[in-house]
Design an enzyme around this catalytic site. Sequence first.
Site, short mmCIF file in Angstrom:
data_model
loop_
_atom_site.label_atom_id
_atom_site.label_comp_id
_atom_site.label_asym_id
_atom_site.label_seq_id
_atom_site.Cartn_x
_atom_site.Cartn_y
_atom_site.Cartn_z
N ARG A 231 -0.30 5.51 -11.32
CA ARG A 231 -1.28 4.44 -11.11
C ARG A 231 -2.07 4.70 -9.85
O ARG A 231 -1.49 4.98 -8.81
CB ARG A 231 -0.55 3.09 -11.02
CG ARG A 231 0.27 2.84 -12.28
CD ARG A 231 1.01 1.53 -12.28
NE ARG A 231 1.73 1.42 -13.56
CZ ARG A 231 2.39 0.34 -13.95
NH1 ARG A 231 2.42 -0.74 -13.18
NH2 ARG A 231 3.01 0.33 -15.11
N ARG B 266 4.61 -0.20 -3.93
CA ARG B 266 3.39 0.10 -4.70
C ARG B 266 3.07 1.57 -4.52
O ARG B 266 2.49 1.96 -3.52
CB ARG B 266 2.24 -0.78 -4.20
CG ARG B 266 1.04 -0.86 -5.12
CD ARG B 266 0.01 -1.86 -4.62
NE ARG B 266 0.52 -3.23 -4.69
CZ ARG B 266 0.60 -3.95 -5.80
NH1 ARG B 266 0.21 -3.44 -6.95
NH2 ARG B 266 1.08 -5.18 -5.78
N GLU C 271 8.26 -8.49 -7.90
CA GLU C 271 8.33 -8.20 -9.33
C GLU C 271 9.05 -6.88 -9.58
O GLU C 271 8.74 -5.86 -8.98
CB GLU C 271 6.91 -8.13 -9.89
CG GLU C 271 6.88 -7.96 -11.39
CD GLU C 271 5.46 -7.81 -11.93
OE1 GLU C 271 4.52 -8.37 -11.33
OE2 GLU C 271 5.29 -7.12 -12.96
N SER D 112 8.76 -6.81 -16.35
CA SER D 112 7.76 -7.68 -16.94
C SER D 112 7.82 -7.44 -18.44
O SER D 112 7.97 -6.31 -18.89
CB SER D 112 6.40 -7.25 -16.38
OG SER D 112 5.38 -7.76 -17.18
N ARG E 71 11.19 0.24 -7.92
CA ARG E 71 11.43 -1.13 -7.48
C ARG E 71 12.89 -1.51 -7.59
O ARG E 71 13.40 -2.30 -6.78
CB ARG E 71 10.54 -2.10 -8.26
CG ARG E 71 9.08 -1.90 -7.85
CD ARG E 71 8.22 -3.09 -8.15
NE ARG E 71 6.86 -2.81 -7.69
CZ ARG E 71 5.82 -3.58 -7.98
NH1 ARG E 71 5.98 -4.66 -8.72
NH2 ARG E 71 4.63 -3.26 -7.51
#
Length: 436
Positions: free
Chosen positions: A258, A273, A348, A351, A390
């Site tokens: 990403r 991130r 987070e 998801s 994460r």
Amino acid sequence: MLDRKFILENAPLVKENCLRRKSPADVDRFVALETQRRALQARLDDLNRQANELSRSIGKADAAQREALKAKGRELRAEAQAAEHELAGLAAELDAIHRAIPNLSHPDAPVGENANRELRRGKTPLPTFNFPPRDHVQLGEQLDLIDLEGGARVAGHGFYFLKNEAVLLELALQRYALDVLLREVFTPAITPDLARNEILSGIGYIPRGPETQIYSIADSDLSLVATAEITLGGLLADHILEREELPIKLCGISHCYRTEAGAHGRATRGLYRVHQFTKVEMFAFTTPEQSEEMLEHFCELECRLFDGLGIPYRVIDTCTAELGGPAYRKFDLEAWMPGRGEQGEFGEVTSTSNCTDYQARRLGIRFRNKHEKGTHFVHTLNGTAIAISRALIAILENYQQADGSVRMPPVLQPLLGFDAITPKTQAKRDAAPHSS
RNA sequence: GGAGAGGUGGCUGAGUGGUCUAAAGCGCGGGUUUGCUAAACCCGUGACCUCGCAAGGGGUCCGCAGGUUCGAAUCCUGUCCUCUCCGCCA
């Protein structure tokens, strides 16, 4: 995408939904253009019909009449081609708007901005520390697990090396997730890390453009995938399935890339991130009646995985303004990260979304009922099983001990072969092989 | 990377310019026959868009995109993919 006819017939509803989801898509313009397009298509169909009729008659006509008929045929075809060009122009703009219109929203999804609703908590209580907890960056450095500087040197900010026990931890987490999912009859897959742009955009990603989250490969129509959702969903593109085959549950391991464009300054510390990480992803193709239940199933699995790891979390029902384009409803798991912010914060970690038929329509994934003419679009769902980077943050920060060591979650210990990560002694460090 | 072959309906597969309005088989559905099952036989079976209350009509689709032609699955160009052989390689 939504069904074109549906948008036309339910324009006020679609507009209202765009507002709730903060989507700038111009529904009115879509309706106007689509109405034009239909009229034009009808004219084109009629021209084609005339031309076809004429062509058939020429085959049977005698030589004397042929030239005159041919001339008439040329005329008709020219007219049809003009109409076709006009149509193509219309279709391009129409398609751009169409793709920008988000999916409908589940009636129970919280409406508005900053309206996320906490649904429940995990089984593990928040940890208490009788010492100031460190964050994963400190822990990773002290225990020689995460090398952010090395990552930056080699590939730039947002890349990292995992080292030593962190490598085994990544593999153990993959295996742990896989073991849980295999018991739930997912078909496991290791997917390509690249995919065609056509597949990316079918899933709902925009491969190019200033805001893109996607790395594209120069001189090709390939991009690095941001998640195995892309490859797993693309797997059945343009397929027609039998109803009996559904639901199909897949889980895929892939790297995720990403660009995180526009995310600067937003919780960028450490592994939170990053531009690359490994993820075990769940994906399902279902009938429309099965998808709500499947979303619950995915959410329950995510909870089971984090309960199993002994990490505290909360489950969030994502509000409409924060839903991505394809999602009809989305649940997030936010794990407790003691090193985040001043006092620790939830962040987070997974998801799961029900995308109903939104992706299936773009990708052409349909199913058929026995005894019935025609086809229907399947529903697609995706969910994170474990996003390694994460999960690492949560494990390191929640399981840290006063002496700077980190205990390992009991479920991982058999997979790891050790029960804690302890600071390396100087001797051990010297003995470790150095690369030159 | 080089050479060759090929992409046709759910599947196999025929089709080299005009009844292709895509054969046939398999599969699937319905029926006949039938202790049950099976077999046999008969009929029917692509997707999408669109018009129509319906019956039904029209359009598009033979990997994809262009081109030639009154007319293309068929000829031409590009492109993607698959297979075989060779080279290279973990």
